[in-house]
Scaffold this motif. Structure first.
Motif, PDB file in Angstrom:
ATOM      1  N   ALA A 176       0.780  -1.565   0.144  1.00 14.63           N
ATOM      2  CA  ALA A 176      -0.026   0.027   0.193  1.00 14.63           C
ATOM      3  C   ALA A 176       1.392   1.005  -0.022  1.00 14.63           C
ATOM      4  O   ALA A 176       2.089   1.061   0.201  1.00 14.63           O
ATOM      5  CB  ALA A 176      -1.091  -0.024   1.091  1.00 14.63           C
ATOM      6  N   SER A 177       0.128   2.235  -0.134  1.00 13.92           N
ATOM      7  CA  SER A 177       1.160   3.922  -0.549  1.00 13.92           C
ATOM      8  C   SER A 177       1.372   3.895   0.700  1.00 13.92           C
ATOM      9  O   SER A 177       1.023   3.588   2.017  1.00 13.92           O
ATOM     10  CB  SER A 177       0.316   3.973  -0.826  1.00 13.92           C
ATOM     11  OG  SER A 177      -0.503   5.140  -0.126  1.00 13.92           O
ATOM     12  N   THR A 178       2.829   4.428   1.121  1.00  9.90           N
ATOM     13  CA  THR A 178       3.058   5.285   2.160  1.00  9.90           C
ATOM     14  C   THR A 178       2.237   6.057   2.693  1.00  9.90           C
ATOM     15  O   THR A 178       1.928   6.147   4.525  1.00  9.90           O
ATOM     16  CB  THR A 178       4.508   5.381   2.080  1.00  9.90           C
ATOM     17  OG1 THR A 178       4.723   7.024   1.412  1.00  9.90           O
ATOM     18  CG2 THR A 178       5.661   4.348   1.713  1.00  9.90           C
ATOM     19  N   PHE A 179       1.484   7.052   2.632  1.00  8.77           N
ATOM     20  CA  PHE A 179       1.064   8.171   3.194  1.00  8.77           C
ATOM     21  C   PHE A 179      -0.237   6.843   3.236  1.00  8.77           C
ATOM     22  O   PHE A 179      -1.132   7.545   4.440  1.00  8.77           O
ATOM     23  CB  PHE A 179      -0.065   9.147   2.255  1.00  8.77           C
ATOM     24  CG  PHE A 179      -0.429  10.215   2.518  1.00  8.77           C
ATOM     25  CD1 PHE A 179       0.390  11.569   3.748  1.00  8.77           C
ATOM     26  CD2 PHE A 179      -1.719  11.265   2.636  1.00  8.77           C
ATOM     27  CE1 PHE A 179      -0.490  11.747   4.506  1.00  8.77           C
ATOM     28  CE2 PHE A 179      -2.038  11.543   3.272  1.00  8.77           C
ATOM     29  CZ  PHE A 179      -1.284  12.572   3.608  1.00  8.77           C
ATOM     30  N   SER A 190      13.839   1.486  11.293  1.00  9.04           N
ATOM     31  CA  SER A 190      13.610   2.590  10.366  1.00  9.04           C
ATOM     32  C   SER A 190      14.948   3.425   9.538  1.00  9.04           C
ATOM     33  O   SER A 190      14.622   4.562   8.928  1.00  9.04           O
ATOM     34  CB  SER A 190      13.388   4.338  11.155  1.00  9.04           C
ATOM     35  OG  SER A 190      14.725   4.249  12.258  1.00  9.04           O
ATOM     36  N   THR A 191      15.792   2.415   9.470  1.00 10.31           N
ATOM     37  CA  THR A 191      16.850   2.703   8.692  1.00 10.31           C
ATOM     38  C   THR A 191      16.886   1.778   7.202  1.00 10.31           C
ATOM     39  O   THR A 191      17.112   2.435   6.338  1.00 10.31           O
ATOM     40  CB  THR A 191      18.500   2.216   9.691  1.00 10.31           C
ATOM     41  OG1 THR A 191      18.150   0.803   9.287  1.00 10.31           O
ATOM     42  CG2 THR A 191      18.247   2.913  10.939  1.00 10.31           C
ATOM     43  N   ARG A 192      15.459   1.097   7.755  1.00  8.66           N
ATOM     44  CA  ARG A 192      15.280   0.080   6.008  1.00  8.66           C
ATOM     45  C   ARG A 192      14.121   0.569   5.491  1.00  8.66           C
ATOM     46  O   ARG A 192      13.385   0.241   4.425  1.00  8.66           O
ATOM     47  CB  ARG A 192      15.657  -0.995   6.506  1.00  8.66           C
ATOM     48  CG  ARG A 192      16.656  -1.258   6.790  1.00  8.66           C
ATOM     49  CD  ARG A 192      16.841  -3.552   6.872  1.00  8.66           C
ATOM     50  NE  ARG A 192      16.416  -3.252   6.420  1.00  8.66           N
ATOM     51  CZ  ARG A 192      16.170  -4.081   4.477  1.00  8.66           C
ATOM     52  NH1 ARG A 192      17.460  -3.726   3.946  1.00  8.66           N
ATOM     53  NH2 ARG A 192      15.532  -4.863   4.155  1.00  8.66           N
ATOM     54  N   PHE A 193      13.505   1.385   6.923  1.00  7.51           N
ATOM     55  CA  PHE A 193      11.938   1.517   6.548  1.00  7.51           C
ATOM     56  C   PHE A 193      11.300   2.553   6.963  1.00  7.51           C
ATOM     57  O   PHE A 193      11.630   3.402   7.883  1.00  7.51           O
ATOM     58  CB  PHE A 193      10.871   0.404   7.060  1.00  7.51           C
ATOM     59  CG  PHE A 193      11.002  -0.903   6.893  1.00  7.51           C
ATOM     60  CD1 PHE A 193      10.330  -1.635   5.387  1.00  7.51           C
ATOM     61  CD2 PHE A 193      12.216  -2.194   7.244  1.00  7.51           C
ATOM     62  CE1 PHE A 193      10.511  -2.671   5.524  1.00  7.51           C
ATOM     63  CE2 PHE A 193      11.914  -3.410   6.958  1.00  7.51           C
ATOM     64  CZ  PHE A 193      11.157  -3.855   5.908  1.00  7.51           C
ATOM     65  N   ALA A 194      10.725   3.299   6.007  1.00  4.33           N
ATOM     66  CA  ALA A 194       9.373   4.620   6.788  1.00  4.33           C
ATOM     67  C   ALA A 194       8.347   4.849   6.304  1.00  4.33           C
ATOM     68  O   ALA A 194       7.564   4.565   4.849  1.00  4.33           O
ATOM     69  CB  ALA A 194      10.291   5.906   5.532  1.00  4.33           C
ATOM     70  N   ILE A 195       7.467   4.967   6.829  1.00  6.11           N
ATOM     71  CA  ILE A 195       6.027   4.866   6.705  1.00  6.11           C
ATOM     72  C   ILE A 195       6.140   6.926   6.748  1.00  6.11           C
ATOM     73  O   ILE A 195       5.243   7.770   7.375  1.00  6.11           O
ATOM     74  CB  ILE A 195       5.403   4.488   7.688  1.00  6.11           C
ATOM     75  CG1 ILE A 195       5.358   3.052   7.700  1.00  6.11           C
ATOM     76  CG2 ILE A 195       3.857   4.779   7.598  1.00  6.11           C
ATOM     77  CD1 ILE A 195       5.375   2.140   6.900  1.00  6.11           C
ATOM     78  N   ALA A 196       5.847   7.536   5.810  1.00  5.88           N
ATOM     79  CA  ALA A 196       5.679   8.586   5.567  1.00  5.88           C
ATOM     80  C   ALA A 196       5.434   8.879   4.080  1.00  5.88           C
ATOM     81  O   ALA A 196       6.189   8.402   3.020  1.00  5.88           O
ATOM     82  CB  ALA A 196       7.515   9.004   5.760  1.00  5.88           C
ATOM     83  N   GLY A 197       4.736   9.455   3.410  1.00  4.72           N
ATOM     84  CA  GLY A 197       4.002   9.569   2.504  1.00  4.72           C
ATOM     85  C   GLY A 197       4.791  10.095   1.073  1.00  4.72           C
ATOM     86  O   GLY A 197       5.413  10.852   1.743  1.00  4.72           O
ATOM     87  N   GLY A 198       4.624   9.374  -0.186  1.00  4.22           N
ATOM     88  CA  GLY A 198       5.386  10.307  -1.162  1.00  4.22           C
ATOM     89  C   GLY A 198       5.675   8.921  -1.590  1.00  4.22           C
ATOM     90  O   GLY A 198       5.933   9.101  -3.155  1.00  4.22           O
ATOM     91  N   CYS A 199       5.187   7.285  -1.404  1.00  5.03           N
ATOM     92  CA  CYS A 199       5.405   6.825  -2.388  1.00  5.03           C
ATOM     93  C   CYS A 199       4.203   5.726  -2.427  1.00  5.03           C
ATOM     94  O   CYS A 199       2.923   5.359  -1.677  1.00  5.03           O
ATOM     95  CB  CYS A 199       6.361   5.414  -1.532  1.00  5.03           C
ATOM     96  SG  CYS A 199       7.458   4.238  -2.907  1.00  5.03           S
TER      97      CYS A 199
END
Length: 163
Positions: free
Chosen positions: A91-94, A112-121
């Motif tokens: 699913a999209s990060t947003f 958090s060095t491998r994954f980012a749950i932050a909008g934009g993908c």
């Protein structure tokens, strides 16, 4: 705004994002398509002088990547981590971020060095739900990153459907 109002607003946003994602489907996606979609994003970024980095993957391979003036290697890192989150959760990060806010999930278990749950993908998916790749940008606010990707994907899909 009262907590109830915030929750209602977030739930509405979640429904909109889920519906949006159901509509952003691809018949297939090739390296030529990655170039075409990437070119749409570059055109928008250049027209608006946006300091963004753009990354499109097919599977786990980077098929298109560019840093616009004002972006940095930090943006490149965010793009890799956002794409990993999309690949892991489909699913999209947003959408993941808002879904987490509504459900109370923190994603604290993720490195958090491998994954980012932050909008934009956003995932590149078929109607059957097969994940073909990702398209992401980094450099604006989360909501603006997401909106720009959705706008470009919508333009790409409209052009494809018009052929």
């Amino acid at each position: 705004m009262a907590d109830g109002d915030t929750t209602t607003t977030q739930r509405r946003k979640l429904k909109r994002l889920e519906e949006q994602e159901r509509k952003l489907v691809f018949a297939d996606f090739s390296h030529a398509d990655a170039w075409q979609l990437g070119t749409i994003l570059v055109g928008i970024a250049a027209e608006r002088s946006l300091p963004i980095a753009i990354r499109i993957t097919i599977g786990e391979q980077t098929a298109f990547q560019v840093g616009m003036p004002g972006s940095s290697s930090d943006n490149d890192d965010w793009l890799v981590r956002k794409a990993r989150a999309v690949q892991r959760f489909g699913a999209s990060t947003f959408l993941l971020k808002i879904r987490g806010e509504v459900s109370g999930r923190s994603y604290a278990e993720l490195d958090s060095t491998r994954f980012a749950i932050a909008g934009g993908c956003v995932p590149i998916k078929t109607a059957s739900g097969a994940l073909l790749g990702t398209v992401g940008i980094s450099g604006l606010s989360q909501a603006d990153d997401h909106a720009l990707v959705v706008d470009a994907v919508s333009q790409f899909l409209s052009a494809e459907n018009g052929r």
